[in-house]
Scaffold this active site. Structure first.
Site, short mmCIF file in Angstrom:
data_model
loop_
_atom_site.label_atom_id
_atom_site.label_comp_id
_atom_site.label_asym_id
_atom_site.label_seq_id
_atom_site.Cartn_x
_atom_site.Cartn_y
_atom_site.Cartn_z
N SER A 124 8.25 2.56 -8.06
CA SER A 124 7.44 1.42 -7.27
C SER A 124 6.22 1.86 -7.05
CB SER A 124 8.25 1.54 -6.18
OG SER A 124 7.49 0.81 -4.87
N TYR A 149 11.32 6.16 2.19
CA TYR A 149 11.83 5.15 0.82
C TYR A 149 10.84 5.39 -0.30
CZ TYR A 149 11.36 1.51 -2.66
OH TYR A 149 11.07 0.92 -3.74
N LYS A 153 11.56 7.89 -4.11
CA LYS A 153 10.99 7.15 -5.63
C LYS A 153 10.12 8.38 -6.02
CE LYS A 153 13.08 3.37 -5.84
NZ LYS A 153 14.12 2.95 -6.89
C1 WQD Z 1 3.59 -8.06 1.06
C2 WQD Z 1 2.31 -8.46 2.01
C3 WQD Z 1 2.62 -7.93 4.37
C4 WQD Z 1 6.26 -10.15 5.37
C5 WQD Z 1 7.39 -3.53 -0.33
C6 WQD Z 1 7.60 -2.11 -0.61
C7 WQD Z 1 7.51 -1.99 -2.02
C8 WQD Z 1 8.38 -2.97 -2.91
C9 WQD Z 1 8.03 -4.31 -2.35
C10 WQD Z 1 10.82 -2.17 -3.04
C11 WQD Z 1 2.08 -7.48 2.86
C12 WQD Z 1 2.83 -9.18 4.23
C13 WQD Z 1 5.19 -9.60 4.42
C14 WQD Z 1 5.84 -11.03 6.33
C15 WQD Z 1 3.48 -10.76 5.96
N1 WQD Z 1 9.90 -2.76 -2.25
N2 WQD Z 1 3.83 -9.74 4.82
N3 WQD Z 1 4.70 -11.40 6.70
O1 WQD Z 1 4.98 -4.25 1.74
O2 WQD Z 1 3.73 -4.84 -0.15
O3 WQD Z 1 5.99 -3.60 -0.70
O4 WQD Z 1 8.28 -4.25 -0.81
O5 WQD Z 1 10.74 -1.66 -4.15
O6 WQD Z 1 8.40 -0.77 -2.66
O7 WQD Z 1 6.58 -1.16 -0.17
O8 WQD Z 1 5.84 -6.10 0.32
O9 WQD Z 1 6.50 -8.22 0.76
O10 WQD Z 1 6.95 -6.61 2.51
O11 WQD Z 1 4.59 -7.36 2.06
O12 WQD Z 1 2.25 -11.03 6.29
O13 WQD Z 1 6.67 -11.62 7.19
O14 WQD Z 1 3.02 -9.56 2.72
O15 WQD Z 1 1.81 -7.43 5.27
O16 WQD Z 1 0.74 -7.35 3.18
P1 WQD Z 1 5.18 -4.76 0.29
P2 WQD Z 1 5.94 -7.19 1.36
#
Ligand code: WQD
Length: 344
Positions: A124, A149, A153
């Site tokens: 990741s 997490y 990885k």
């Molecule tokens: C993306 C953006 C949030 C939800 C994580 C893990 C990564 C992978 C993918 C496993 C961010 C914003 C989110 C919400 C929001 N996981 N957001 N409101 O954090 O980039 O990555 O998931 O493999 O390893 O770290 O993904 O989709 O949670 O967030 O504004 O209700 O969307 O702040 O900027 P992230 P995400």
């Protein structure tokens, strides 16, 4: 050529099973449904017109793993099975270290024992933390992980690298995913978050479906075009195809000790607000969202440099953000339709 797909009933695993069969491989799934649902196997049956061989087992169960390797003659393994919720890993670090590290060690030992040569590991972009320079390349130094997490990885990458370099016959590729989104265009398989979605796109589709009252955008005061975070959103079907390409590359490398890492993204960054606007446009609807405070631990901006995966692995993303958001919405609508039929 038989390929073991651990976590093959999961979001990325199930889509990879489809592409493996399309490419002439014979996938065999092992999954204990810790973060997936048996309905994915039914969806695969409808897409593929056949059952995929499946073992309901835990990758931490040495006896089960040995029995499966004894029975099947694998040429490769794609290792998806892991706990993957960033927030949960902060609350339950030992559960993450035990499950994610132990299963990888056991898998490597079993591959060695049965002479299985090729491993593709699901890593990741979280291993980069908040990179100083963008886009991130595979040479970008891994920063202290933002969560247990992410740390699992990074540690699993090192475990695999050191095992390969110790002269075992195993060759391996680690794929560092950026943000997987979307669903198979049939709408028959897709993301199935357990409980309240942590990730952006499933929260968007559940809000559009009326399951969630509104989406909260976590922060609009970042140093980006519109103040919201930037991510590299990659269609899950494109990501699945990258695993097939990784297997082909491993098959082509004869030398022992081959280990490499590839960023798997589109090479483009989009802000959270751009995702919301695109979702509204392509699906012709209005989304109920509000701007809230930042989410602790979020990286401000990250997207991939994809020269290496394009040029060395011969893979590039083909689907657009719009397609991913259309496919995600189609899947969500099908999911709700199925639930309403079951509910009667
Ligand atoms: C993306 C953006 C949030 C939800 C994580 C893990 C990564 C992978 C993918 C496993 C961010 C914003 C989110 C919400 C929001 N996981 N957001 N409101 O954090 O980039 O990555 O998931 O493999 O390893 O770290 O993904 O989709 O949670 O967030 O504004 O209700 O969307 O702040 O900027 P992230 P995400």
């Amino acid at each position: 050529m038989k390929i073991l797909v651990t976590g093959g009933a999961g979001f990325i695993g199930s889509h990879t099973v489809v592409e493996l069969l399309n490419a002439g491989y014979e996938p065999v799934i092992i999954d204990n449904f810790a973060n997936s649902n048996p309905s994915a196997l039914a969806g695969l049956r409808q897409i593929l017109g056949q059952d995929v061989p499946f073992y309901d087992a835990d990758c931490n169960d040495s006896e089960a793993l040995n029995a499966i390797f004894e029975k099947e003659n694998f040429q490769g393994v794609i290792h998806f099975a892991a706990h993957k919720a960033v927030g949960e890993s902060v609350a339950k670090p030992l559960m993450y270290y035990r499950n994610n590290l132990n299963s990888t060690v056991l898998l490597l030992e079993t591959m060695q024992k049965y002479g299985v040569p090729n491993l593709v590991f699901s890593s990741s972009c979280t291993v980069y933390g908040q990179p100083e320079h963008l886009p991130v390349t595979e040479e970008t130094p891994r920063l202290p992980a933002q969560s247990p997490y992410g740390n699992t990885k990074a540690i699993c990458e090192d475990i695999i690298r050191d095992t390969v370099h110790a002269g075992t016959p195993i060759k391996a590729i680690a794929l560092r995913y950026f943000n997987p989104i979307g669903a198979h265009p049939s709408g028959l398989i897709g993301e199935l978050p357990l409980g309240v979605p942590g990730n952006l796109v499933p929260f968007i589709t559940q809000t559009a479906a009326g399951i969630r009252e509104k989406l909260t955008v976590f922060g609009s005061d970042y140093n980006t075009a519109d103040g919201t975070c930037v991510r590299d959103f990659i269609h899950v079907v494109d990501l699945a195809k990258a695993h097939v390409q990784a297997l082909r590359l491993l098959d082509s490398r004869e030398e022992a000790g081959y280990y490499d890492i590839f960023n798997v993204g589109t090479g483009q960054g989009n802000t959270v607000l751009e995702v919301i606007r695109t979702f509204e446009e392509v699906n012709d609807l209005k989304l109920n969202y509000t701007i809230g405070p930042r989410r602790p631990g979020d990286v401000e901006k990250i997207y991939a440099q994809v020269d290496k995966v394009n040029d060395v692995m011969g893979w590039r993303a083909e689907k657009s953000l719009a397609e991913g958001l259309q496919d995600a919405w189609r899947w969500e609508q099908n999911l709700q339709l199925k639930k309403s039929i079951v509910a009667g």
